[in-house]
Write a protein that holds these residues in place. Structure first.
Motif, mmCIF file in Angstrom:
data_model
loop_
_atom_site.group_PDB
_atom_site.id
_atom_site.type_symbol
_atom_site.label_atom_id
_atom_site.label_comp_id
_atom_site.label_asym_id
_atom_site.label_seq_id
_atom_site.Cartn_x
_atom_site.Cartn_y
_atom_site.Cartn_z
ATOM 1 N N GLN A 165 0.823 -1.215 0.000
ATOM 2 C CA GLN A 165 0.000 0.000 0.000
ATOM 3 C C GLN A 165 0.864 1.276 0.000
ATOM 4 O OE1 GLN A 165 -3.651 0.141 2.041
ATOM 5 N NE2 GLN A 165 -3.459 -1.922 2.859
ATOM 6 N N VAL A 166 1.457 1.553 -1.156
ATOM 7 C CA VAL A 166 2.418 2.662 -1.206
ATOM 8 C C VAL A 166 1.741 4.036 -1.210
ATOM 9 C CG1 VAL A 166 4.230 1.262 -2.268
ATOM 10 C CG2 VAL A 166 2.653 2.545 -3.729
ATOM 11 N N GLU A 167 0.486 4.115 -1.685
ATOM 12 C CA GLU A 167 -0.204 5.427 -1.643
ATOM 13 C C GLU A 167 -0.482 5.819 -0.191
ATOM 14 O OE1 GLU A 167 -1.365 2.933 -3.695
ATOM 15 O OE2 GLU A 167 -1.804 3.771 -5.687
ATOM 16 N N LYS A 168 -0.968 4.873 0.615
ATOM 17 C CA LYS A 168 -1.233 5.172 2.035
ATOM 18 C C LYS A 168 0.074 5.463 2.759
ATOM 19 C CE LYS A 168 -5.679 3.097 3.006
ATOM 20 N NZ LYS A 168 -6.357 1.869 3.432
ATOM 21 N N THR A 169 1.133 4.739 2.401
ATOM 22 C CA THR A 169 2.438 4.991 3.007
ATOM 23 C C THR A 169 2.855 6.442 2.756
ATOM 24 O OG1 THR A 169 3.135 2.706 2.730
ATOM 25 C CG2 THR A 169 4.880 4.333 2.958
ATOM 26 N N ALA A 170 2.660 6.885 1.507
ATOM 27 C CA ALA A 170 3.059 8.252 1.151
ATOM 28 C C ALA A 170 2.292 9.290 1.977
ATOM 29 C CB ALA A 170 2.843 8.497 -0.341
ATOM 30 N N GLU A 171 1.029 8.984 2.305
ATOM 31 C CA GLU A 171 0.262 9.907 3.158
ATOM 32 C C GLU A 171 0.915 10.039 4.522
ATOM 33 O OE1 GLU A 171 -4.015 9.742 3.665
ATOM 34 O OE2 GLU A 171 -4.123 8.432 1.905
ATOM 35 N N LEU A 172 1.405 8.918 5.068
ATOM 36 C CA LEU A 172 2.008 8.948 6.403
ATOM 37 C C LEU A 172 3.404 9.585 6.390
ATOM 38 C CD1 LEU A 172 1.124 5.510 8.052
ATOM 39 C CD2 LEU A 172 -0.150 7.619 8.047
ATOM 40 N N LEU A 173 4.072 9.485 5.242
ATOM 41 C CA LEU A 173 5.438 10.031 5.155
ATOM 42 C C LEU A 173 5.451 11.485 4.704
ATOM 43 C CD1 LEU A 173 7.454 7.155 3.397
ATOM 44 C CD2 LEU A 173 7.145 7.562 5.847
ATOM 45 N N GLY A 174 4.379 11.916 4.022
ATOM 46 C CA GLY A 174 4.391 13.255 3.445
ATOM 47 C C GLY A 174 5.249 13.300 2.185
ATOM 48 N N ARG A 175 5.623 12.141 1.670
ATOM 49 C CA ARG A 175 6.377 12.020 0.412
ATOM 50 C C ARG A 175 6.340 10.537 0.023
ATOM 51 N NH1 ARG A 175 9.783 11.661 4.570
ATOM 52 N NH2 ARG A 175 11.135 9.837 4.473
ATOM 53 N N ALA A 176 6.732 10.236 -1.214
ATOM 54 C CA ALA A 176 6.715 8.845 -1.653
ATOM 55 C C ALA A 176 7.801 8.055 -0.923
ATOM 56 C CB ALA A 176 6.946 8.762 -3.159
#
Ligand code: FMN
Ligand code: ADP
Length: 295
Positions: A165-176
Motif C-alpha cells: 500500500q504505497v499510496e497510504k504509506t506516502a500519506e504517512l510520510l508526506g512524500r513517496a
C-alpha cells in the motif's frame, strides 16, 4: 548539515535537541522537526537531531528499516536540520542505565529538548520523557500525530508496505517511499521478452513494498517513469526476493549505476503466469496503466 557519532564530537555550544529513531522520517517525526527548528530559532542556537543507527527497533526486534542512515540524513538535511548526532546503537548502548543517557545529553547543553510524548530511554525504557527535565528547562512534548484516526508510527508504515500500500504509506510520510540501490546482473531473461529489467540491490535489511508498482526511477540526474516488481517471480520458479524495474522509454546500460526508485502507485499483486508469453502481455498492460498514472 554536520553529522557526528557522539555528543562530545560537536563544538561546545548551547543547542536545541530532538531525540528519536526517526526511521522513515514520517509526519510524526516531521512534527518534532517543526518544533525543533522553532525552538532553535527562538534561542538562536543550532538545531540538533540525536538519533540511533540502526533504529532501536531494528536492533531489538529484528524488523527491517525504512531509512538507511544515508537516506535518513538526506531527508533530515532537506527538512533544514543543522546537525545530526547518529550514535551507533548496539546491545551495550541499549543496556545503559538512564542516567548515562542523561549525562550524554548534558554535553549538548540543551536549551530545549523535543520528543514525542511516548518517548522512553535507557535500559528497559526506564527513563520517561519527564525525566529529561533533569537536563533542560524547556521540555517540548509533542502529542502523537494521527491521520484518519490512526497513530502515525513506523510500525504502521511497515505494515502498509508489506501489503504493497504505497499510496497510504506516502500519506504517512508526506512524500513517496523510496529506495536507493545499485543495478546488478539478473538472469538476462527480461530482454528476451522485450522488457529488460534492472535488478536493484539495496542494503540488507532495507524494507521494500511487496507487489508491482508504477515508479519514478532516477539515474544520471534524470527521472523516468518505470514499473517495478518486488517479488519472487513464480512464473520462472524464482525463490529469492528480487527488486526489478523496467524503465519506460529507455535504452542503455544501467549495470553498476546507483539509482533511486520512488514508489508511486500499486498496480497489482505478483502472479504466476502459464509462461513467458502470458507474462509479456501482462507487462504490456502494466506499461499502459503506468503511462496513464504517471503521464
Ligand atoms: C513490472 C513487472 C512486473 C512483474 N510481474 C511479475 C509477475 O506477476 N509474476 C512473475 O512471475 N514475474 C513478474 N515479473 C518478473 C519477471 O519474471 C522478470 O522480470 C523476468 O523473470 C526477467 O528477469 P531477469 O531480470 O532476471 O532477466 C515482473 C517484472 C516487472 C518488471
Ligand atoms: N528500459 C530498460 N529498463 C531497465 N533496464 C534496461 C532498459 N534498457 C536497457 N536496460 C539494461 O538491461 C538490463 C536488464 O536486462 P535483462 O535482460 O533483464 O538482464 P538482467 O537479468 O541482467 O537484469 C539492465 O540492467 C540495464 O542495464
Amino acid at each position: 548539515m554536520k553529522t557526528y557519532q557522539s555528543p562530545s564530537q560537536r563544538p561546545d555550544t548551547d543547542t536545541v535537541v530532538a531525540i528519536g529513531s526517526f526511521d522513515g522520517v514520517h509526519l510524526g517525526h516531521q512534527a518534532l522537526l517543526t518544533h525543533l527548528k522553532e525552538r532553535a530559532q527562538h534561542y538562536a542556537v543550532p538545531s540538533v537531531v540525536y538519533t540511533f543507527d540502526p533504529p532501536t527497533r531494528v536492533l531489538l526486534r529484528g524488523v527491517d528499516y525504512l531509512s538507511t542512515l544515508p537516506e535518513k540524513l538526506a531527508v533530515l538535511e532537506r527538512y533544514g536540520v543543522d546537525e545530526v548526532i547518529a550514535v551507533p546503537f548496539n546491545r551495550e548502548f541499549a543496556a545503559r542505565p538512564k542516567e548515562a543517557f542523561l549525562e550524554d545529553l548534558r554535553i549538548l547543553r540543551p536549551k530545549a529538548i523535543v520528543v514525542g510524548e511516548d518517548f522512553g530511554f535507557g535500559k528497559g525504557r526506564s527513563g520517561t520523557a519527564r525525566d529529561l527535565e533533569a537536563v533542560t528547562q524547556d521540555l517540548v512534548l509533542v502529542p502523537m500525530q494521527r491521520l484518519h484516526g490512526e497513530d502515525i508510527k513506523s510500525t504502521r508504515v511497515r505494515a502498509l508496505l508489506a501489503e504493497g500500500q504505497v499510496e497510504k504509506t506516502a500519506e504517512l510520510l508526506g512524500r513517496a517511499y523510496d529506495a536507493i540501490g545499485v543495478v546488478v546482473h539478473g538472469d538476462a531473461l527480461g530482454r528476451t521478452i522485450g522488457f529488460p529489467t534492472a535488478n536493484i540491490k539495496v542494503p540488507e535489511g532495507k524494507m521494500l513494498p511487496i507487489g508491482v508498482f508504477a515508479v519514478h526511477f532516477a539515474v544520471n540526474d534524470r527521472i523516468y517513469a518505470g514499473m517495478a516488481n518486488v517479488g519472487r517471480r513464480p512464473t520462472v520458479n524464482g525463490v529469492t526476493l528480487r527488486f526489478e524495474v523496467h524503465v519506460l522509454d529507455f535504452e542503455g546500460d544501467l549495470y553498476g549505476k546507483e539509482v533511486q526508485v520512488k514508489f508511486r502507485h500499486f498496480l497489482r499483486g505478483e502472479q504466476k503466469f502459464s509462461g513467458l508469453e502470458e507474462l509479456r502481455s501482462q507487462l504490456a498492460a502494466d506499461r499502459e496503466r503506468t503511462r496513464e498514472l504517471l503521464g
